[in-house]
Design a protein around this motif. Structure first.
Motif, PDB file in Angstrom:
ATOM      1  N   GLN A  30       9.780  -9.387   1.404  1.00  0.00           N
ATOM      2  CA  GLN A  30       8.854  -8.994   2.142  1.00  0.00           C
ATOM      3  C   GLN A  30       8.040  -7.855   2.063  1.00  0.00           C
ATOM      4  O   GLN A  30       6.914  -7.536   2.744  1.00  0.00           O
ATOM      5  CB  GLN A  30       9.259  -9.292   3.467  1.00  0.00           C
ATOM      6  CG  GLN A  30      10.021 -10.432   4.047  1.00  0.00           C
ATOM      7  CD  GLN A  30      11.340 -10.348   3.651  1.00  0.00           C
ATOM      8  OE1 GLN A  30      11.916  -9.720   3.026  1.00  0.00           O
ATOM      9  NE2 GLN A  30      12.228 -11.368   4.349  1.00  0.00           N
ATOM     10  N   ALA A  31       8.245  -6.943   0.979  1.00  0.00           N
ATOM     11  CA  ALA A  31       7.705  -5.678   0.990  1.00  0.00           C
ATOM     12  C   ALA A  31       6.374  -5.782   0.692  1.00  0.00           C
ATOM     13  O   ALA A  31       5.737  -4.941   1.475  1.00  0.00           O
ATOM     14  CB  ALA A  31       8.574  -4.997  -0.033  1.00  0.00           C
ATOM     15  N   PRO A  32       5.849  -6.458   0.028  1.00  0.00           N
ATOM     16  CA  PRO A  32       4.202  -6.311  -0.252  1.00  0.00           C
ATOM     17  C   PRO A  32       3.561  -6.765   1.261  1.00  0.00           C
ATOM     18  O   PRO A  32       2.386  -6.076   1.268  1.00  0.00           O
ATOM     19  CB  PRO A  32       3.913  -7.469  -1.332  1.00  0.00           C
ATOM     20  CG  PRO A  32       5.348  -7.293  -2.152  1.00  0.00           C
ATOM     21  CD  PRO A  32       6.331  -7.573  -1.089  1.00  0.00           C
ATOM     22  N   LEU A  35       3.691  -3.732   3.237  1.00  0.00           N
ATOM     23  CA  LEU A  35       2.829  -2.506   2.959  1.00  0.00           C
ATOM     24  C   LEU A  35       1.488  -2.890   3.297  1.00  0.00           C
ATOM     25  O   LEU A  35       0.721  -2.000   3.826  1.00  0.00           O
ATOM     26  CB  LEU A  35       2.924  -2.384   1.599  1.00  0.00           C
ATOM     27  CG  LEU A  35       4.226  -1.636   1.130  1.00  0.00           C
ATOM     28  CD1 LEU A  35       4.542  -1.599  -0.417  1.00  0.00           C
ATOM     29  CD2 LEU A  35       4.633  -0.313   1.784  1.00  0.00           C
ATOM     30  N   GLN A  36       0.837  -4.326   2.953  1.00  0.00           N
ATOM     31  CA  GLN A  36      -0.447  -4.405   3.640  1.00  0.00           C
ATOM     32  C   GLN A  36      -0.469  -4.388   5.222  1.00  0.00           C
ATOM     33  O   GLN A  36      -1.582  -3.943   5.579  1.00  0.00           O
ATOM     34  CB  GLN A  36      -0.496  -5.984   3.101  1.00  0.00           C
ATOM     35  CG  GLN A  36      -0.841  -6.241   1.561  1.00  0.00           C
ATOM     36  CD  GLN A  36      -0.988  -7.705   1.236  1.00  0.00           C
ATOM     37  OE1 GLN A  36      -1.076  -8.559   2.057  1.00  0.00           O
ATOM     38  NE2 GLN A  36      -0.913  -7.967   0.185  1.00  0.00           N
ATOM     39  N   ALA A  95       3.502 -10.475  12.616  1.00  0.00           N
ATOM     40  CA  ALA A  95       4.651 -11.219  12.513  1.00  0.00           C
ATOM     41  C   ALA A  95       5.689 -11.039  11.672  1.00  0.00           C
ATOM     42  O   ALA A  95       6.838 -11.184  11.770  1.00  0.00           O
ATOM     43  CB  ALA A  95       3.956 -12.679  12.233  1.00  0.00           C
ATOM     44  N   ALA A  96       5.371 -10.564  10.240  1.00  0.00           N
ATOM     45  CA  ALA A  96       6.219 -10.317   9.399  1.00  0.00           C
ATOM     46  C   ALA A  96       7.134  -9.075   9.655  1.00  0.00           C
ATOM     47  O   ALA A  96       8.338  -9.309   9.333  1.00  0.00           O
ATOM     48  CB  ALA A  96       5.564  -9.924   8.126  1.00  0.00           C
ATOM     49  N   PHE A  97       6.711  -8.112  10.390  1.00  0.00           N
ATOM     50  CA  PHE A  97       7.689  -7.280  11.081  1.00  0.00           C
ATOM     51  C   PHE A  97       8.606  -7.531  11.976  1.00  0.00           C
ATOM     52  O   PHE A  97       9.864  -7.427  11.774  1.00  0.00           O
ATOM     53  CB  PHE A  97       6.731  -6.170  11.976  1.00  0.00           C
ATOM     54  CG  PHE A  97       5.750  -5.063  11.018  1.00  0.00           C
ATOM     55  CD1 PHE A  97       5.674  -5.330   9.880  1.00  0.00           C
ATOM     56  CD2 PHE A  97       5.831  -3.872  11.420  1.00  0.00           C
ATOM     57  CE1 PHE A  97       4.627  -4.535   9.056  1.00  0.00           C
ATOM     58  CE2 PHE A  97       5.319  -3.019  10.721  1.00  0.00           C
ATOM     59  CZ  PHE A  97       4.698  -3.017   9.632  1.00  0.00           C
ATOM     60  N   LEU A  98       8.021  -8.739  12.776  1.00  0.00           N
ATOM     61  CA  LEU A  98       9.084  -9.043  13.840  1.00  0.00           C
ATOM     62  C   LEU A  98      10.176  -9.877  13.156  1.00  0.00           C
ATOM     63  O   LEU A  98      11.501  -9.896  13.591  1.00  0.00           O
ATOM     64  CB  LEU A  98       8.243 -10.074  14.832  1.00  0.00           C
ATOM     65  CG  LEU A  98       9.210 -10.560  16.152  1.00  0.00           C
ATOM     66  CD1 LEU A  98       9.867  -9.444  16.809  1.00  0.00           C
ATOM     67  CD2 LEU A  98       8.060 -10.979  17.254  1.00  0.00           C
ATOM     68  N   ALA A 194      13.092  13.801  -2.437  1.00  0.00           N
ATOM     69  CA  ALA A 194      12.682  14.314  -3.725  1.00  0.00           C
ATOM     70  C   ALA A 194      11.343  14.034  -4.156  1.00  0.00           C
ATOM     71  O   ALA A 194      10.924  12.854  -3.610  1.00  0.00           O
ATOM     72  CB  ALA A 194      13.791  13.809  -4.510  1.00  0.00           C
ATOM     73  N   SER A 195      10.796  14.590  -4.991  1.00  0.00           N
ATOM     74  CA  SER A 195       9.374  14.234  -5.451  1.00  0.00           C
ATOM     75  C   SER A 195       9.539  13.288  -6.461  1.00  0.00           C
ATOM     76  O   SER A 195      10.371  12.962  -7.016  1.00  0.00           O
ATOM     77  CB  SER A 195       8.677  15.479  -6.188  1.00  0.00           C
ATOM     78  OG  SER A 195       9.465  15.918  -7.174  1.00  0.00           O
ATOM     79  N   GLY A 196       8.629  12.410  -6.402  1.00  0.00           N
ATOM     80  CA  GLY A 196       8.616  11.140  -7.339  1.00  0.00           C
ATOM     81  C   GLY A 196       7.278  10.263  -7.126  1.00  0.00           C
ATOM     82  O   GLY A 196       6.412  10.683  -6.420  1.00  0.00           O
ATOM     83  N   CYS A 197       7.169   9.155  -8.006  1.00  0.00           N
ATOM     84  CA  CYS A 197       6.046   8.432  -7.778  1.00  0.00           C
ATOM     85  C   CYS A 197       6.702   7.011  -7.619  1.00  0.00           C
ATOM     86  O   CYS A 197       7.272   6.528  -8.622  1.00  0.00           O
ATOM     87  CB  CYS A 197       4.953   8.560  -8.656  1.00  0.00           C
ATOM     88  SG  CYS A 197       3.638   7.677  -8.639  1.00  0.00           S
ATOM     89  N   ASP A 198       6.306   6.219  -6.736  1.00  0.00           N
ATOM     90  CA  ASP A 198       6.868   4.807  -6.759  1.00  0.00           C
ATOM     91  C   ASP A 198       5.766   3.929  -6.860  1.00  0.00           C
ATOM     92  O   ASP A 198       4.540   4.281  -6.092  1.00  0.00           O
ATOM     93  CB  ASP A 198       7.303   4.509  -5.149  1.00  0.00           C
ATOM     94  CG  ASP A 198       8.017   3.272  -4.960  1.00  0.00           C
ATOM     95  OD1 ASP A 198       9.448   3.105  -5.278  1.00  0.00           O
ATOM     96  OD2 ASP A 198       7.304   2.085  -4.579  1.00  0.00           O
ATOM     97  N   PRO A 199       5.741   2.828  -7.687  1.00  0.00           N
ATOM     98  CA  PRO A 199       4.702   1.995  -8.006  1.00  0.00           C
ATOM     99  C   PRO A 199       3.971   1.271  -6.653  1.00  0.00           C
ATOM    100  O   PRO A 199       2.848   0.946  -6.399  1.00  0.00           O
ATOM    101  CB  PRO A 199       5.489   0.816  -8.643  1.00  0.00           C
ATOM    102  CG  PRO A 199       6.645   1.402  -9.378  1.00  0.00           C
ATOM    103  CD  PRO A 199       7.175   2.500  -8.103  1.00  0.00           C
ATOM    104  N   ALA A 200       5.006   0.920  -5.641  1.00  0.00           N
ATOM    105  CA  ALA A 200       4.406   0.539  -4.279  1.00  0.00           C
ATOM    106  C   ALA A 200       3.815   1.413  -3.561  1.00  0.00           C
ATOM    107  O   ALA A 200       2.644   1.017  -2.673  1.00  0.00           O
ATOM    108  CB  ALA A 200       5.323  -0.365  -3.595  1.00  0.00           C
ATOM    109  N   THR A 201       4.302   2.641  -3.363  1.00  0.00           N
ATOM    110  CA  THR A 201       3.839   3.615  -2.307  1.00  0.00           C
ATOM    111  C   THR A 201       3.307   5.011  -2.723  1.00  0.00           C
ATOM    112  O   THR A 201       2.847   5.551  -1.959  1.00  0.00           O
ATOM    113  CB  THR A 201       4.915   3.864  -1.307  1.00  0.00           C
ATOM    114  OG1 THR A 201       6.052   4.682  -1.905  1.00  0.00           O
ATOM    115  CG2 THR A 201       5.323   2.649  -0.776  1.00  0.00           C
ATOM    116  N   GLY A 202       3.368   5.050  -4.133  1.00  0.00           N
ATOM    117  CA  GLY A 202       2.893   6.279  -4.492  1.00  0.00           C
ATOM    118  C   GLY A 202       3.730   7.588  -4.426  1.00  0.00           C
ATOM    119  O   GLY A 202       5.180   7.484  -4.676  1.00  0.00           O
TER     120      GLY A 202
END
Length: 214
Positions: A30-32, A35-36, A95-98, A194-202
């Motif tokens: 459900q993550a995408p 995030l939207q 709705a996706a949250f609930l 920690a610092s980093g870069c995630d493909p989904a959230t930067g």
């Protein structure tokens, strides 16, 4: 990736207590969509840094959705149906949250869960959250459902007093933590990110925290 973060297999579960669990990877599918939805919520109710009743700036940026939202200022910690920044109601809970919150709660042994609020936290490098209890809800038994998205974090799981030394549990993208019942008032927190870069959230971690307020 460190040994700490490599220790939990996706799709498995880790018991934190009698009524507390990490559901590894439970929200991955459900993550995408989540995030939207977060982006749409933040467009209506932007992330902001609130202040404690004592005037200290809270480093975690926050917003809310649902019937009410958690707020903090000189007047204290509380839930409010109106966003104090806009004067309008908080955005409706998607709705996706609930669906995710109720499914995770049921998986952890809490059927018929219906949260009224979702606090959305944004962590950047160096930002964490100290040990605390969630005490502003009238219902102190119904679970908290916490969803991790983006950069990994270390969740601190303590006891029923602040003096008890917490245990550390790794959380990665898609993990969900559920605690309620006899474990509902446990102290918990998050180590500085920690610092980093995630493909989904930067460069950040996003956390959905669902609460049954009344």
């Amino acid at each position: 990736m460190s040994d700490l973060f490599a220790s939990a297999a996706a799709g498995s579960g880790t018991a934190l207590g009698a009524q507390a669990y990490v559901l590894h990877g439970f929200a991955l599918a459900q993550a995408p969509t989540l995030l939207q939805d977060i982006a749409q919520i933040a467009a209506q109710a932007p992330f902001r840094q609130m202040r404690t009743p004592g005037g200290r700036l809270i480093r975690v940026a926050m917003t809310n959705c649902g019937e009410c939202g958690w707020v903090s200022d000189r007047r204290g910690y509380r839930y409010a149906t109106i966003d104090p920044d806009s004067g309008r109601p908080w955005p409706a809970m998607p709705a996706a949250f609930l669906q995710l919150a109720t499914a995770a709660a049921a998986k952890a042994g809490f059927p018929d869960y219906r949260p009224q609020a979702c606090l959305i936290n944004r962590y950047r490098a160096g930002v964490g959250m100290g040990l605390h209890q969630d005490r502003d809800e009238d219902d102190a038994v119904a679970p908290i459902v916490s969803v991790s998205l983006g950069l990994p974090a270390v969740f601190l799981w303590g006891g029923r007093t602040r003096q008890e030394r917490p245990r550390a549990f790794p959380l990665t993208h898609g993990d969900v933590v559920v605690w309620g019942g006899v474990d509902r008032m446990r102290f918990h927190g998050v180590r500085p990110l920690a610092s980093g870069c995630d493909p989904a959230t930067g460069d950040c971690r996003l956390n959905l925290t669902f609460r049954k307020v009344r």
